[in-house]
Design a protein around this motif. Structure first.
Motif, mmCIF file in Angstrom:
data_model
loop_
_atom_site.group_PDB
_atom_site.id
_atom_site.type_symbol
_atom_site.label_atom_id
_atom_site.label_comp_id
_atom_site.label_asym_id
_atom_site.label_seq_id
_atom_site.Cartn_x
_atom_site.Cartn_y
_atom_site.Cartn_z
ATOM 1 N N VAL A 1 16.993 39.867 -123.024
ATOM 2 C CA VAL A 1 15.938 40.565 -122.984
ATOM 3 C C VAL A 1 16.328 42.059 -122.678
ATOM 4 O O VAL A 1 15.354 43.166 -122.637
ATOM 5 C CB VAL A 1 14.516 40.114 -122.496
ATOM 6 C CG1 VAL A 1 14.182 38.861 -123.088
ATOM 7 C CG2 VAL A 1 14.879 39.930 -121.012
ATOM 8 N N GLY A 2 17.518 42.362 -122.538
ATOM 9 C CA GLY A 2 18.059 43.785 -122.067
ATOM 10 C C GLY A 2 17.807 44.279 -120.798
ATOM 11 O O GLY A 2 17.437 45.231 -120.567
ATOM 12 N N GLN A 3 17.636 43.097 -119.753
ATOM 13 C CA GLN A 3 17.234 43.729 -118.453
ATOM 14 C C GLN A 3 18.227 43.441 -117.517
ATOM 15 O O GLN A 3 19.145 42.508 -117.539
ATOM 16 C CB GLN A 3 15.955 42.640 -117.849
ATOM 17 C CG GLN A 3 14.520 43.093 -118.375
ATOM 18 C CD GLN A 3 13.608 42.168 -117.656
ATOM 19 O OE1 GLN A 3 13.952 40.986 -117.199
ATOM 20 N NE2 GLN A 3 12.350 42.484 -117.757
ATOM 21 N N GLY B 1 19.408 35.438 -113.241
ATOM 22 C CA GLY B 1 18.889 35.970 -114.725
ATOM 23 C C GLY B 1 19.066 34.899 -115.895
ATOM 24 O O GLY B 1 18.474 34.907 -116.748
ATOM 25 N N ASN B 2 20.072 33.932 -115.579
ATOM 26 C CA ASN B 2 20.479 32.845 -116.554
ATOM 27 C C ASN B 2 19.508 31.844 -116.387
ATOM 28 O O ASN B 2 19.769 31.106 -115.432
ATOM 29 C CB ASN B 2 21.740 32.549 -116.487
ATOM 30 C CG ASN B 2 22.368 31.599 -117.300
ATOM 31 O OD1 ASN B 2 21.549 30.911 -118.322
ATOM 32 N ND2 ASN B 2 23.712 31.019 -117.328
ATOM 33 N N LEU B 3 18.648 31.473 -117.543
ATOM 34 C CA LEU B 3 17.844 30.467 -117.332
ATOM 35 C C LEU B 3 18.308 29.024 -117.852
ATOM 36 O O LEU B 3 18.113 28.007 -117.325
ATOM 37 C CB LEU B 3 16.748 30.418 -118.257
ATOM 38 C CG LEU B 3 15.660 31.085 -117.619
ATOM 39 C CD1 LEU B 3 14.176 31.538 -118.549
ATOM 40 C CD2 LEU B 3 14.796 30.495 -116.326
ATOM 41 N N GLY B 4 19.777 29.213 -118.440
ATOM 42 C CA GLY B 4 20.022 27.826 -118.858
ATOM 43 C C GLY B 4 19.312 26.997 -119.557
ATOM 44 O O GLY B 4 18.566 27.397 -120.762
ATOM 45 N N ASN B 5 19.289 25.773 -119.317
ATOM 46 C CA ASN B 5 18.546 25.008 -120.021
ATOM 47 C C ASN B 5 17.143 24.548 -119.205
ATOM 48 O O ASN B 5 16.949 23.338 -118.903
ATOM 49 C CB ASN B 5 19.372 23.324 -120.388
ATOM 50 C CG ASN B 5 18.700 22.480 -121.133
ATOM 51 O OD1 ASN B 5 17.710 22.840 -121.874
ATOM 52 N ND2 ASN B 5 18.976 21.245 -121.287
ATOM 53 N N TYR B 6 16.527 25.527 -118.905
ATOM 54 C CA TYR B 6 15.195 25.252 -118.010
ATOM 55 C C TYR B 6 14.246 24.356 -118.810
ATOM 56 O O TYR B 6 13.792 24.572 -119.898
ATOM 57 C CB TYR B 6 14.678 26.821 -117.941
ATOM 58 C CG TYR B 6 13.155 26.758 -117.169
ATOM 59 C CD1 TYR B 6 13.039 26.756 -115.815
ATOM 60 C CD2 TYR B 6 11.984 26.647 -118.090
ATOM 61 C CE1 TYR B 6 11.966 26.370 -115.309
ATOM 62 C CE2 TYR B 6 10.864 26.916 -117.378
ATOM 63 C CZ TYR B 6 10.843 26.661 -115.855
ATOM 64 O OH TYR B 6 9.494 26.719 -115.417
ATOM 65 N N GLN B 7 13.591 23.425 -117.827
ATOM 66 C CA GLN B 7 12.508 22.548 -118.268
ATOM 67 C C GLN B 7 11.568 22.761 -117.410
ATOM 68 O O GLN B 7 11.560 22.569 -116.115
ATOM 69 C CB GLN B 7 13.095 21.184 -118.302
ATOM 70 C CG GLN B 7 14.164 20.896 -119.529
ATOM 71 C CD GLN B 7 13.746 21.058 -121.001
ATOM 72 O OE1 GLN B 7 12.701 20.727 -121.199
ATOM 73 N NE2 GLN B 7 14.480 21.715 -121.721
ATOM 74 N N ILE C 1 19.378 41.132 -111.091
ATOM 75 C CA ILE C 1 19.038 40.019 -112.029
ATOM 76 C C ILE C 1 19.401 40.441 -113.512
ATOM 77 O O ILE C 1 18.833 41.408 -113.837
ATOM 78 C CB ILE C 1 17.380 39.838 -111.907
ATOM 79 C CG1 ILE C 1 17.022 39.365 -110.489
ATOM 80 C CG2 ILE C 1 17.070 38.563 -112.827
ATOM 81 C CD1 ILE C 1 17.636 38.318 -109.838
ATOM 82 N N GLU C 2 20.255 39.963 -114.091
ATOM 83 C CA GLU C 2 20.677 40.276 -115.411
ATOM 84 C C GLU C 2 20.221 39.118 -116.418
ATOM 85 O O GLU C 2 20.741 38.112 -116.743
ATOM 86 C CB GLU C 2 22.433 40.221 -115.360
ATOM 87 C CG GLU C 2 23.002 41.077 -114.395
ATOM 88 C CD GLU C 2 22.914 42.544 -114.626
ATOM 89 O OE1 GLU C 2 22.564 42.910 -115.775
ATOM 90 O OE2 GLU C 2 23.035 43.405 -113.721
#
Length: 156
Positions: A116-118, A63-69, A111-112
């Motif tokens: 986006v509250g999911q 669930g955590n995208l972090g610094n997605y590129q 998946i947290e």
């Protein structure tokens, strides 16, 4: 079939039908869009392909995208072949990840996405990935109807 096999079949069939639709769009329409705020056809195709990679990273990171590129950031739009060729290795990585899951993980992994509250079970989240692509397939069918060109028969 077990749950993993069903998921993989759904991903495969959804993409097969998307490619069948995309392949039937004449190149001269790839930059068409119904209004100024909409995706062009080629942008929507990329959105689907790139979106699958984004969803893959969301799943990998629970669930955590972090610094997605995005690997697509610097890629210029050209044609369907280029989009499919570029995305192929990411598609294989995604399907391999799904194939390596076991059935209990579909139920037990969450998946947290707090931003986006999911909060979804992995099996639920994976189904949403295929649904996302299906929604855009429907939008593109409407684009083609609006343009007035023949729509490929994707319901085989």
């Amino acid at each position: 079939m077990n749950s993993i096999e069903i998921l993989l079949l759904n991903f495969s069939e959804t993409r097969r039908r998307s490619i069948k639709l995309w392949s039937g769009i004449p190149n001269e329409y790839l930059n068409w869009k119904p209004d100024e705020n909409a995706f062009t056809i080629i942008e929507m195709i990329r959105h689907v392909l790139e979106g699958e990679h984004l969803f893959h990273k969301i799943v990998e990171n629970r669930g955590n995208l972090g610094n997605y590129q995005s690997p697509w950031n610097e890629l210029k739009y050209s044609d369907l072949k280029n989009e499919l060729d570029f995305s192929q290795k990411y598609r294989v990585e995604f399907l391999n990840m799904v194939n390596e899951l076991n059935e209990s993980e579909l139920e037990d992994i969450r998946i947290e996405r707090k931003e986006v509250g999911q909060s979804k079970k992995l099996g639920d989240y994976l189904n949403r990935i295929a649904y996302h692509e299906s929604v855009h397939t429907g939008q593109l069918l409407d684009y083609l109807r609006t343009i007035g060109i023949e729509r490929p028969q994707i319901w085989d």
